[in-house]
Design an enzyme around this catalytic site. Structure first.
Site, PDB file in Angstrom:
ATOM      1  CE  LYS A 156       1.653  -7.877  -0.087  1.00 15.53           C
ATOM      2  NZ  LYS A 156       3.117  -7.716  -0.241  1.00 15.53           N
ATOM      3  CE1 TYR A 199      -0.659  -8.261  -3.004  1.00 13.99           C
ATOM      4  CE2 TYR A 199      -2.444  -7.463  -1.610  1.00 13.99           C
ATOM      5  CZ  TYR A 199      -1.217  -7.259  -2.228  1.00 13.99           C
ATOM      6  OH  TYR A 199      -0.560  -6.061  -2.060  1.00 13.99           O
TER       7      TYR A 199
HETATM    8  N1  LIG Z   1      -0.181  -0.256  -4.264  1.00  9.00           N
HETATM    9  C1  LIG Z   1      -0.848  -0.582  -3.175  1.00  9.00           C
HETATM   10  O1  LIG Z   1      -1.941  -0.054  -2.921  1.00  9.00           O
HETATM   11  C2  LIG Z   1      -0.284  -1.594  -2.209  1.00  9.00           C
HETATM   12  C3  LIG Z   1      -0.993  -1.792  -1.014  1.00  9.00           C
HETATM   13  C4  LIG Z   1      -0.512  -2.717  -0.101  1.00  9.00           C
HETATM   14  C5  LIG Z   1       0.650  -3.411  -0.355  1.00  9.00           C
HETATM   15  N2  LIG Z   1       1.318  -3.214  -1.520  1.00  9.00           N
HETATM   16  C6  LIG Z   1       2.541  -3.990  -1.723  1.00  9.00           C
HETATM   17  O2  LIG Z   1       3.623  -3.116  -1.955  1.00  9.00           O
HETATM   18  C7  LIG Z   1       4.565  -3.740  -2.822  1.00  9.00           C
HETATM   19  C8  LIG Z   1       4.834  -2.842  -4.021  1.00  9.00           C
HETATM   20  O3  LIG Z   1       3.624  -2.614  -4.706  1.00  9.00           O
HETATM   21  P1  LIG Z   1       3.444  -1.520  -5.879  1.00  9.00           P
HETATM   22  O4  LIG Z   1       2.085  -0.967  -5.732  1.00  9.00           O
HETATM   23  O5  LIG Z   1       4.624  -0.629  -5.943  1.00  9.00           O
HETATM   24  O6  LIG Z   1       3.389  -2.522  -7.136  1.00  9.00           O
HETATM   25  P2  LIG Z   1       3.987  -2.388  -8.620  1.00  9.00           P
HETATM   26  O7  LIG Z   1       3.268  -3.432  -9.403  1.00  9.00           O
HETATM   27  O8  LIG Z   1       3.958  -0.990  -9.099  1.00  9.00           O
HETATM   28  O9  LIG Z   1       5.515  -2.808  -8.417  1.00  9.00           O
HETATM   29  C9  LIG Z   1       5.888  -4.109  -8.039  1.00  9.00           C
HETATM   30  C10 LIG Z   1       7.263  -4.376  -8.571  1.00  9.00           C
HETATM   31  O10 LIG Z   1       7.631  -5.721  -8.185  1.00  9.00           O
HETATM   32  C11 LIG Z   1       8.275  -6.307  -9.300  1.00  9.00           C
HETATM   33  N3  LIG Z   1       8.202  -7.767  -9.245  1.00  9.00           N
HETATM   34  C12 LIG Z   1       7.108  -8.545  -9.455  1.00  9.00           C
HETATM   35  N4  LIG Z   1       7.433  -9.841  -9.373  1.00  9.00           N
HETATM   36  C13 LIG Z   1       8.764  -9.893  -9.109  1.00  9.00           C
HETATM   37  C14 LIG Z   1       9.682 -10.954  -8.930  1.00  9.00           C
HETATM   38  N5  LIG Z   1       9.293 -12.236  -9.006  1.00  9.00           N
HETATM   39  N6  LIG Z   1      10.988 -10.647  -8.697  1.00  9.00           N
HETATM   40  C15 LIG Z   1      11.389  -9.358  -8.633  1.00  9.00           C
HETATM   41  N7  LIG Z   1      10.562  -8.310  -8.792  1.00  9.00           N
HETATM   42  C16 LIG Z   1       9.265  -8.573  -9.042  1.00  9.00           C
HETATM   43  C17 LIG Z   1       7.539  -5.742 -10.514  1.00  9.00           C
HETATM   44  O11 LIG Z   1       8.293  -5.913 -11.706  1.00  9.00           O
HETATM   45  C18 LIG Z   1       7.338  -4.287 -10.111  1.00  9.00           C
HETATM   46  O12 LIG Z   1       8.413  -3.462 -10.508  1.00  9.00           O
HETATM   47  C19 LIG Z   1       3.971  -5.094  -3.190  1.00  9.00           C
HETATM   48  O13 LIG Z   1       4.477  -6.079  -2.320  1.00  9.00           O
HETATM   49  C20 LIG Z   1       2.499  -4.892  -2.933  1.00  9.00           C
HETATM   50  O14 LIG Z   1       1.849  -6.106  -2.695  1.00  9.00           O
HETATM   51  C21 LIG Z   1       0.871  -2.311  -2.458  1.00  9.00           C
END
Ligand SMILES: NC(=O)c1ccc[n+]([C@@H]2O[C@H](COP(=O)([O-])OP(=O)(O)OC[C@H]3O[C@@H](n4cnc5c(N)ncnc54)[C@H](O)[C@@H]3O)[C@@H](O)[C@H]2O)c1
Length: 244
Positions: free
Chosen positions: A149, A145
């Protein structure tokens, strides 16, 4: 807007709809995408569309963008938000764990950007926002990851350089702890109740709270705005405190 059925993606999609944009909610399952798209339309009165697509699949991306272009118009704003975690210490990390994470974040962002840029270049205007993470700086148990990122940041800077002359900007948002299903899954893996995990994490964050999806939506809305046209190739850490 990819990965938009829930979490950060759903909040960004709602905010962009409030800002007056037509919004396509793209996520793995068409019914979940449509449900979120309908909820956003009901809340904002905007035009939305739910699309089922795996962003790591070239044909699925092509089909999804064609559908969006046909129903909402050629996309000129792209938010690459779809993401997964497959955390494990390096010595236990499988090739599948590595490939799955690279596939969704990097291959997915690449395929979506390559497909959507044609519409942006034609319109001589575009905004690309890629979701990075504070994990880009290194995080135990996340070799896959954090590499993905960090890769998103290099990808963003190159898009900014290549597409700038077409009126297209590209920026990255690197969130810290945001309260979503993803961080709930991390807490579960660590066998810590989510509420305790939130409380402990908030104590380490200068603003003394964890982030909410709306915090990221606010920044995405700014990057997507007309007035942000001179800001490109930047990475903003949205983490309640400094990161470098
Ligand atoms: N939550 C955190 O603390 C955090 C921190 C830093 C970065 N992020 C990044 O933010 C973004 C959103 O994270 P989140 O916390 O809302 O996660 P989440 O798991 O709640 O949502 C992610 C969404 O992406 C969808 N997804 C996964 N694989 C997919 C694919 N192959 N095609 C289409 N859709 C797909 C999932 O079905 C889900 O609806 C991600 O890129 C994550 O890495 C999150």
């Amino acid at each position: 807007m990819t990965g938009a059925a829930r979490g950060i993606g759903a909040a960004v999609a709602k905010r962009l709809s409030e800002d007056g944009h037509n919004v396509a909610v793209i996520d793995l399952a068409e019914d979940a995408s449509q449900e979120t798209a309908d909820a956003i339309a009901a809340a904002t009165g905007g035009k939305t569309l739910g699309v089922g697509a795996d962003v790591s699949n070239e044909d699925a991306v092509k089909g999804a963008v064609e559908k969006v272009a046909a129903e909402l118009g050629g996309p000129t704003i792209l938010i690459n938000n779809a993401g997964i975690i497959r955390d494990n210490m390096l010595f236990k990390m499988s090739v599948d764990d590595w490939d799955a994470v690279m596939g969704v974040h990097l291959r997915g962002a690449f395929l979506m950007a390559r497909t959507c840029q044609a519409h942006m270049v034609e319109a001589k205007w575009g905004r690309i926002v890629n979701l990075s993470s504070t994990s880009a700086l290194g995080n135990r148990g996340q070799a896959n990851y954090s590499a993905a990122k960090a890769g998103m940041q290099g990808f963003t800077k190159t898009l900014a350089i290549e597409l700038g002359k077409f009126g297209v900007t590209a920026n990255a948002i690197a969130p810290g702890f945001i309260q979503t299903d993803m961080t709930a899954a991390t807490a579960a893996r660590m066998k810590v109740p989510f509420d305790d995990f939130i409380k402990f994490s908030a104590e380490q964050i200068p603003v003394q709270r964890v982030g909410q999806p709306e915090d990221i939506a606010h920044l995405a809305s700014f990057f997507a705005s007309e007035g942000a046209g001179f800001i490109s190739g930047q990475v903003v850490y949205a983490a309640g405190g400094p990161k470098d």
